[in-house]
Design an enzyme around this catalytic site. Structure first.
Site, mmCIF file in Angstrom:
data_model
loop_
_atom_site.group_PDB
_atom_site.id
_atom_site.type_symbol
_atom_site.label_atom_id
_atom_site.label_comp_id
_atom_site.label_asym_id
_atom_site.label_seq_id
_atom_site.Cartn_x
_atom_site.Cartn_y
_atom_site.Cartn_z
ATOM 1 N N HIS A 63 44.706 36.615 35.433
ATOM 2 C CA HIS A 63 44.606 35.858 36.688
ATOM 3 C C HIS A 63 43.199 35.261 36.817
ATOM 4 O O HIS A 63 42.504 35.513 37.801
ATOM 5 C CB HIS A 63 44.885 36.780 37.883
ATOM 6 C CG HIS A 63 46.181 37.514 37.813
ATOM 7 N ND1 HIS A 63 46.365 38.764 38.372
ATOM 8 C CD2 HIS A 63 47.373 37.181 37.248
ATOM 9 C CE1 HIS A 63 47.608 39.163 38.158
ATOM 10 N NE2 HIS A 63 48.240 38.220 37.474
ATOM 11 N N PRO A 64 42.750 34.454 35.852
ATOM 12 C CA PRO A 64 41.378 33.937 35.904
ATOM 13 C C PRO A 64 41.201 32.901 36.999
ATOM 14 O O PRO A 64 42.114 32.127 37.301
ATOM 15 C CB PRO A 64 41.194 33.314 34.516
ATOM 16 C CG PRO A 64 42.579 32.872 34.132
ATOM 17 C CD PRO A 64 43.482 33.945 34.668
#
Length: 535
Positions: free
Chosen positions: A465-466
């Site tokens: 989930h950057p």
């Protein structure tokens, strides 16, 4: 022939598909979306239970970090969807929006107009929730949200064990209260994956003003002063320039949106100049502030057969015919706090069937269940920088996972919570031998700090989930326009100033919805209509 469009969107991922779909609703707007990968067609993009086969495949950018100091110098695997639909076409489909406090904190940090009450109307506008509409949910939108189907009894017993350990139940993680455990809703339609491409581009494809240029890699932005005049691309080995008449919208994700800006001369001037690229705009925030959820799953072998063992051609046929069966994919988990005074839970838990090994990349031969926490709002920060001046090279990614002690402390507490859940009667009856699992390294040797830290060094991974690398305030204004440029916006997870409490596919779609509304001058009217409907 000049190839030009009013709006050019780079990246057909979660946000980019939403931007393109909404902008193309205006018949007078010529819209093109550029996607490096191929179309998302076929069984891999229909059958939810096949998502693991997409990893390390042709459809995966297959990034990795630089050696991570706090992960024993391991390189963490970072999958990203290289396909129409982006990572929404290869993820586990959980529909989570984040916590109310997350967005209110964004507004406090200077992201004016991004409070929870500001963003809720756009979540509702996208949503077609099978439970129907209420004050938190929408029905009739393009993105189908469904209850998980064919939930294995072993997963339901994990939820029961979490209750026995004292954690509350939650029926809706996107409703009034996020805290608690339960079964996640998913972005599926009739048991099949509903990616952002399926939600927003299927209808757009029928419009004469919409163009999808797949298998097309964005190389660099062509400038006319501070204005993006075009985009140089590689389409199957042919280099050509797409002309931008109106706006260029970058929706390539938290790694590649900053990478394209850096390649095009926008970012920290000293760093760009060092690669022989002429700086166009000195903007130090580009590529900084990188965040992701980091944590670990504990793997317990089980004596109980489960639905996952039915992953066969017959199970695929069952799903396509009925919408049910072991290939529909279900996951349970929840949001828990390590301290009472927190504004929002600081841990998210995931629990799924099977033994998770090597960041989920090694198939397990034994039945079991894997579950554990990640830190929801990490304090650790990393960077995305250039590796070379070649647009065909991958960016250099440094996450610095667990470099902040607060992240390690919260994750340790979460691991202890997971071990306590495993000891509860509802789950313990299914587990083969936790002592043997500890000896095999599938779980920590004990619940001491040293044992847990050793386990995390060996097993912790990014939960993919950057965000944060073109943050609102540092790189863009609240309407997602890049500071100092005339016609460039960023619309994807990179604009998030702070990581959210939960998976980020739904928030990225919301960001895409808002970007299109900003461009079309409809943002205020959408929020006003929602306020009127809620009053």
């Amino acid at each position: 022939m000049t190839e030009s469009y009013d709006y050019v969107i780079v990246g057909a991922g979660s946000a980019g598909c939403a931007v393109a779909g909404r902008l193309s609703e205006d018949p007078d707007a010529r819209v093109a979306v550029i996607e490096a990968g191929p179309p998302s067609s076929g069984r891999l993009f229909q059958i939810p239970g096949l998502f693991a086969r997409q990893l390390k495949s042709f459809y995966d950018w297959d990034f990795e970090t630089e050696p991570e100091p706090w992960l024993g110098r391991r390189r963490a695997y970072l999958p990203r969807g290289r396909v129409v639909g982006g990572s929404s076409a290869i993820n586990t489909m959980l529909y989570i929006r984040g916590n109310r406090a997350d967005y209110d904190h964004w507004a406090e940090l200077g992201a004016t107009g991004w409070s929870y009450n500001d963003v809720l109307p756009f979540f509702i506008m996208s949503e077609d929730n099978e439970r129907g509409a209420d004050q938190f949910h929408g029905a009739g939108g393009p993105l189908r949200v469904s209850d998980a189907r064919s939930v294995d009894p072993l997963l339901l017993d994990w939820v029961a064990a979490a209750h026995e350990a004292g954690h509350p139940a939650t029926a809706d993680f996107n409703g009034a209260e996020q805290d608690g455990v339960g079964v996640y809703q998913v972005t599926q339609r009739d048991g099949q994956r509903c990616s952002s491409a399926r939600a927003f581009l299927d209808d757009a494809a029928e419009r004469p003003n919409f163009t999808l240029l797949h298998s097309t890699l964005a190389l660099r932005i062509v400038w006319d002063g501070a204005r993006a005049a075009g985009l140089e691309v590689d389409h199957l080995g042919e280099t050509r320039t797409i002309h931008v008449e109106g706006e260029l919208i970058l929706s390539a994700g938290a790694y590649q949106s900053p990478h394209l800006l850096l390649l095009s001369g926008v970012g920290p001037a000293r760093d760009i100049d060092g690669f022989g690229i002429t700086p166009v705009l000195d903007l130090p925030g580009v590529g900084a502030n990188l965040q992701d959820h980091v944590g670990s799953l504990l793997a317990y072998t089980s004596t109980t057969p489960h639905l996952l063992s039915g992953s066969t051609a017959a199970a695929e046929a069952e799903l396509l015919e009925t919408g049910y069966g072991p290939m529909s994919w279900a996951e349970v988990g929840g949001f828990l706090a390590t301290r009472d005074e927190l504004r929002a839970p600081d841990l998210q838990f995931h629990a799924a069937l099977g033994i998770s090994l090597d960041e989920g990349l090694t198939p397990a031969t034994e039945s079991g269940i894997s579950f554990g926490p990640y830190v929801a709002r990490p304090e650790s920060r990393g960077t995305v920088t250039l590796r070379t001046a070649e647009p065909y090279s991958k960016p250099r990614i440094r996450h610095n996972f667990f470099c902040e002690e607060s992240d390690r402390a919260a994750t340790r507490d979460g691991v202890r919570m997971a071990m306590e859940i495993a000891r509860q009667p509802a789950l313990a009856k299914h587990l083969r031998d936790p002592r043997a699992d500890a000896q095999s390294g599938l779980i920590p040797a004990d619940d001491s700090d040293s044992a847990i830290d050793d386990y995390l060094r060996r097993t912790a991974f990014a939960f993919w989930h950057p965000c944060g690398t073109c943050a609102i305030g540092e790189v863009t204004d609240p309407q997602l326009r890049v500071h100092g440029l005339d016609n460039v916006r960023v619309a994807d997870a990179s604009v998030m100033p702070r990581e959210l409490t939960g998976n980020i596919n739904a928030p990225c779609i919301m960001i895409g919805e808002r970007a299109a509304a900003f461009i079309r001058g409809q943002d205020a009217s959408v929020r006003q209509m929602h306020a009127a409907a809620s009053s």
